[in-house]
Design a protein around this motif. Structure first.
Motif, short mmCIF file in Angstrom:
data_model
loop_
_atom_site.label_atom_id
_atom_site.label_comp_id
_atom_site.label_asym_id
_atom_site.label_seq_id
_atom_site.Cartn_x
_atom_site.Cartn_y
_atom_site.Cartn_z
N LEU A 98 0.84 -1.20 0.00
CA LEU A 98 0.00 0.00 0.00
C LEU A 98 0.87 1.25 0.00
CD1 LEU A 98 -2.96 -0.72 2.46
CD2 LEU A 98 -2.66 -1.38 0.08
N PRO A 99 0.40 2.30 -0.68
CA PRO A 99 1.13 3.57 -0.62
C PRO A 99 0.90 4.26 0.74
CG PRO A 99 -0.82 3.82 -1.97
CD PRO A 99 -0.78 2.39 -1.53
N SER A 100 1.42 5.47 0.87
CA SER A 100 1.38 6.17 2.16
C SER A 100 -0.03 6.67 2.50
CB SER A 100 2.31 7.38 2.10
OG SER A 100 1.76 8.34 1.21
N TYR A 101 -0.21 7.01 3.76
CA TYR A 101 -1.45 7.62 4.26
C TYR A 101 -1.89 8.77 3.35
CZ TYR A 101 -4.32 10.46 7.45
OH TYR A 101 -5.32 11.21 8.01
N GLU A 102 -0.97 9.65 3.03
CA GLU A 102 -1.32 10.86 2.27
C GLU A 102 -1.84 10.51 0.87
OE1 GLU A 102 1.49 10.48 4.03
OE2 GLU A 102 0.90 11.84 5.65
N VAL A 103 -1.18 9.57 0.24
CA VAL A 103 -1.58 9.19 -1.12
C VAL A 103 -2.99 8.60 -1.12
CG1 VAL A 103 -1.09 7.57 -3.03
CG2 VAL A 103 0.78 8.85 -1.95
N ILE A 104 -3.29 7.78 -0.13
CA ILE A 104 -4.63 7.18 -0.06
C ILE A 104 -5.67 8.25 0.31
CG2 ILE A 104 -6.07 5.38 0.98
CD1 ILE A 104 -3.46 3.86 1.64
N LYS A 105 -5.34 9.01 1.33
CA LYS A 105 -6.24 10.06 1.86
C LYS A 105 -6.71 10.99 0.74
CE LYS A 105 -7.94 13.05 4.86
NZ LYS A 105 -9.14 12.79 5.64
N GLU A 106 -5.82 11.28 -0.17
CA GLU A 106 -6.11 12.20 -1.27
C GLU A 106 -7.27 11.73 -2.14
OE1 GLU A 106 -3.41 13.20 -4.92
OE2 GLU A 106 -2.45 13.89 -3.07
N LYS A 107 -7.49 10.42 -2.17
CA LYS A 107 -8.53 9.86 -3.04
C LYS A 107 -9.89 9.81 -2.34
CE LYS A 107 -6.08 8.33 -6.70
NZ LYS A 107 -6.42 8.47 -8.12
N ILE A 108 -9.93 10.10 -1.06
CA ILE A 108 -11.19 10.03 -0.31
C ILE A 108 -11.97 11.32 -0.50
CG2 ILE A 108 -12.22 9.84 2.00
CD1 ILE A 108 -9.80 8.06 2.76
N THR A 109 -13.24 11.18 -0.90
CA THR A 109 -14.10 12.36 -1.10
C THR A 109 -15.32 12.21 -0.20
OG1 THR A 109 -15.60 11.44 -2.77
CG2 THR A 109 -13.45 12.23 -3.55
N ASP A 110 -16.24 13.17 -0.28
CA ASP A 110 -17.45 13.05 0.55
C ASP A 110 -18.42 12.02 -0.02
OD1 ASP A 110 -18.15 14.50 -1.64
OD2 ASP A 110 -19.09 16.15 -0.55
N ARG A 111 -18.10 11.45 -1.17
CA ARG A 111 -18.92 10.36 -1.71
C ARG A 111 -18.33 8.99 -1.38
NH1 ARG A 111 -22.85 11.86 -5.40
NH2 ARG A 111 -23.75 9.89 -4.72
N THR A 112 -17.14 8.94 -0.80
CA THR A 112 -16.52 7.64 -0.49
C THR A 112 -17.27 6.97 0.65
OG1 THR A 112 -14.40 8.66 -1.03
CG2 THR A 112 -14.34 6.46 -0.04
N LYS A 113 -17.68 5.73 0.42
CA LYS A 113 -18.44 4.99 1.44
C LYS A 113 -17.64 3.87 2.08
CE LYS A 113 -22.32 7.21 0.93
NZ LYS A 113 -23.00 7.88 2.04
N ALA A 114 -16.69 3.35 1.37
CA ALA A 114 -15.98 2.17 1.89
C ALA A 114 -14.62 2.01 1.23
CB ALA A 114 -16.82 0.91 1.65
N ILE A 115 -13.74 1.32 1.95
CA ILE A 115 -12.48 0.84 1.37
C ILE A 115 -12.64 -0.66 1.20
CG2 ILE A 115 -9.98 0.71 1.63
CD1 ILE A 115 -10.14 2.97 3.69
N LEU A 116 -12.49 -1.11 -0.03
CA LEU A 116 -12.64 -2.54 -0.33
C LEU A 116 -11.24 -3.14 -0.45
CD1 LEU A 116 -13.93 -5.15 -1.33
CD2 LEU A 116 -14.49 -4.01 -3.47
N VAL A 117 -10.93 -4.06 0.46
CA VAL A 117 -9.59 -4.63 0.54
C VAL A 117 -9.63 -6.12 0.24
CG1 VAL A 117 -7.52 -4.68 1.96
CG2 VAL A 117 -9.36 -3.12 2.55
N THR A 118 -8.79 -6.58 -0.65
CA THR A 118 -8.69 -8.00 -0.95
C THR A 118 -7.42 -8.52 -0.31
OG1 THR A 118 -9.38 -7.25 -3.13
CG2 THR A 118 -9.03 -9.62 -2.84
N ASN A 119 -7.56 -9.39 0.68
CA ASN A 119 -6.40 -9.83 1.46
C ASN A 119 -6.55 -11.30 1.82
OD1 ASN A 119 -4.00 -9.57 3.01
ND2 ASN A 119 -5.23 -9.40 4.87
N PRO A 120 -5.66 -12.16 1.31
CA PRO A 120 -4.63 -11.96 0.29
C PRO A 120 -5.23 -11.49 -1.04
CG PRO A 120 -4.31 -14.06 1.42
CD PRO A 120 -5.63 -13.53 1.85
N ASN A 121 -4.37 -10.87 -1.83
CA ASN A 121 -4.86 -10.14 -2.99
C ASN A 121 -4.96 -10.98 -4.26
OD1 ASN A 121 -4.49 -8.20 -5.44
ND2 ASN A 121 -5.14 -6.92 -3.75
#
Lengths: 405, 405
Positions: free
Chosen positions: A154-177
């Motif tokens: 995963l990239p850094s906190y800042e890189v991910i945070k930048e993609k979050i908007t007021d329409r973001t409802k969830a983070i979908l994580v596939t683990n293992p990927n």
């Protein structure tokens, strides 16, 4: 026929054919021409499904195969509950709804969280079917890029945070990927928990490959972080764990009872999951743990072999994946889709060729993954050896024909 | 837990609990108090499922339960095709996609035709689950009223035409009808064909009760009108025909190959329908026709008995239904939901009571159906007799308690 003026929904028109199944017609054609096609494209393991599945079903003597509860039958719910307990996951029976496969679990989770235009954050490359499952609800996939150079961490906190908007409802994580084979480490799990809590997002944890981890770091559950339990939805399926992709039983598990109540409405809309599959699934969970241990060992051996074979082919790029049974392979070609079609249509070694899965559709960002394929190594070792040999020869020939040398 | 700011989708929040399952908790409570609850609320027949189903599944010896084609396995597709052929319906294998139950078939058909705000025309009272299946796609149900005084026959061309807008995508017809038991006659079929063709609408024909017709007029297929074949989608299921509601196998059939290609994308999104259920289904279609004949006879006898019993109860209103195993019963109460709850909570005859299905949610028009219930008569005759006796006594007592006399 007369000219009709109907049109189909934009939703469905906007769905692309599955990249995993995209070259099915090319493959059929190759087979009709007498070629043997070794599948490196699909996550259909050759591992034997536990005998408990069919024998439990064969023992059913109900005179009427009736509707079951929309939640699922108790035997199946309790089987998932007990399984989760062995992993320290605190789900009780009332936290679990049986679904018709992991795909239904994902559809229900996304539909419950998203209206038209809402966003789901994923890490690309990602399982391409997420695009379709999101589109069904009108939701939009927003991708955060991970890169092969960093083995898809995963990239850094800042890189991910930048993609979050007021329409973001969830983070979908596939683990293992799927498709990268990467496995989240503790710092990555904690990063996602932090982002979810700070932004009131749900975490949808798609963990259908949970057992298949070959690295020392092992599996870490989000449930180790009680502060995120209200935000957590675990999506599960027996397809990969028990090598029963045609079984179509999965579940949604969450400690958020309001969420479960909403998903139950969707469960009621399709009345119930299939009865005999639920009976077979409940029995299958009782299989001895050596079954899973042997499957893990077999996949680890295949991974080690397959990676070694692929790394020995000139011009390819791949790193050792930690889990699942896939990895992304960079090829010395410009267009992996063209190469995939060419291998099926124009090339063979002694009547045998291979079917690849181009990785382009695992990316949301245009231009990414064009020279990559997803390799699925859940087939026998002798076939992997043959496949690597065919790939090596095919690449040489293709590069010559296309003037890439 | 901390205060979260997430909210669930408007789509799912807008779904009402199933009216058929709405009083499940009341019923559970009554059972816990030691009462026997006779179900008149649910279409779960007590007719035996053909033995062919379980025996075909018991004979499966596949070592791996693998993904099947997203279209369905050939055996199941061909079984539906051959069945349709016996009814003169011209569907070939490539016109048929196997679905996980009739509910998935309906969801896929509606999703393929409707975007947010598009409209589906139905005749009320209608199967309440259509509301949910439409809402999943953001589609809106627009209801044309049919009335008990006319035994729920379709209204005139003009009355239906008035409800068609530029957002209308399809007319969804249930034939034979759930909840009314009405069966379309030739003039009604032709009326729908005319309206569909004039307005470029699809006809979604939900015909899962196709065999269960007790009137002389018999079943008429839309496929008798070749001019509408491009506009026709037939939705089918084995649940009712073979008394196997827990089987969850159905299909979408259409001669419109563009439509089928779009639905196939949705089929691919959930990978495949369950394998063993498809094997069992294919075998079940081979059951001797006497199986269906006996089921029809049994339902006809129950209908005749049940209608006679209900018509003998003071203050009730019902007409003889032509098909399916339901009818709408008007009760001498103001609020059938209150009465349903009261019967489960407050009333019994020698420890036995009944569970009704209030009809309000089968109507889209507010205020309609408040004093009506749907009666499902797919249970044994002795239970119907007991149920009618309990209903009669319950109505007397309820009217006294509520001051309705």
């Amino acid at each position: 026929m007369s000219t009709k003026h109907y049109e189909f929904s934009k939703r469905v028109k906007g769905i692309n054919a599955s990249p995993i199944r995209k070259f099915a017609s090319h493959s059929e054609k190759a087979k009709k021409e007498g070629k043997t096609v070794i599948p490196l494209n699909i996550g259909q393991p050759d591992v034997v499904t536990p005998k408990e599945y069919l024998s439990a079903i064969a023992a059913i003597d109900s005179s009427v195969i009736a509707y079951t509860s929309s939640n699922g039958i108790n035997e199946a719910i309790d089987a998932f509950r007990d399984y989760f307990k062995t992993l320290g996951m605190p789900f009780e029976s009332e936290d679990i709804l049986i679904t018709t496969g992991g795909s239904e679990a994902l559809t229900f989770a996304i539909s419950t969280l998203c209206d038209d235009g809402d966003e789901i954050l994923v890490f690309e490359p990602y399982y391409a079917n997420y695009n379709t499952l999101a589109k069904i609800s009108g939701a939009k996939i927003v991708a955060v890029t991970t890169v092969p150079e960093n083995n898809f961490a995963l990239p850094s906190y800042e890189v991910i945070k930048e993609k979050i908007t007021d329409r973001t409802k969830a983070i979908l994580v596939t683990n293992p990927n799927n498709p990268t084979g990467s496995v989240l480490d503790r710092s990555e799990i904690e990063l996602i928990v932090k982002l979810a809590l700070e932004n009131d997002l749900f975490i949808i944890a798609d963990e259908v490959y949970r057992e298949f981890i070959y690295a020392d770091k092992g599996y870490i559950s989000f449930t180790e972080y009680p502060e995120c339990l209200e935000n957590l939805v675990v999506v599960d399926s027996v397809s990969k764990r028990f090598s029963g992709c045609g079984i179509r039983i999965g579940c949604v598990a969450s400690k958020n009872d309001e969420f479960i109540a909403e998903v139950l409405k969707l469960c009621q809309s399709r009345l119930c999951a299939p009865y005999v599959e639920q009976i077979g699934t409940a029995a299958m969970f009782k299989v001895d743990h050596s079954y899973i241990d042997e499957a893990i060992k077999s996949y680890r051996d295949r991974r080690d072999l397959c990676i070694k074979l692929m790394q020995n082919i000139e011009g390819t790029v791949c790193q050792i994946p930690d889990g699942a049974f896939y990895f992304i392979l960079g090829l010395p070609v410009e267009d992996a889709e063209d190469f995939t079609g060419w291998m099926l249509g124009e090339f063979d070694v002694d009547g045998e060729t291979i079917m690849l899965c181009p990785a382009k559709d695992f990316y949301a960002t245009p231009g990414k993954g064009l020279n990559e394929v997803r390799i699925s190594y859940c087939i026998a070792e002798d076939r992997l050896i043959k496949a690597a040999n065919i790939l090596e020869k095919g690449l040489k020939e293709y590069r010559k024909v296309k003037g890439l040398e």
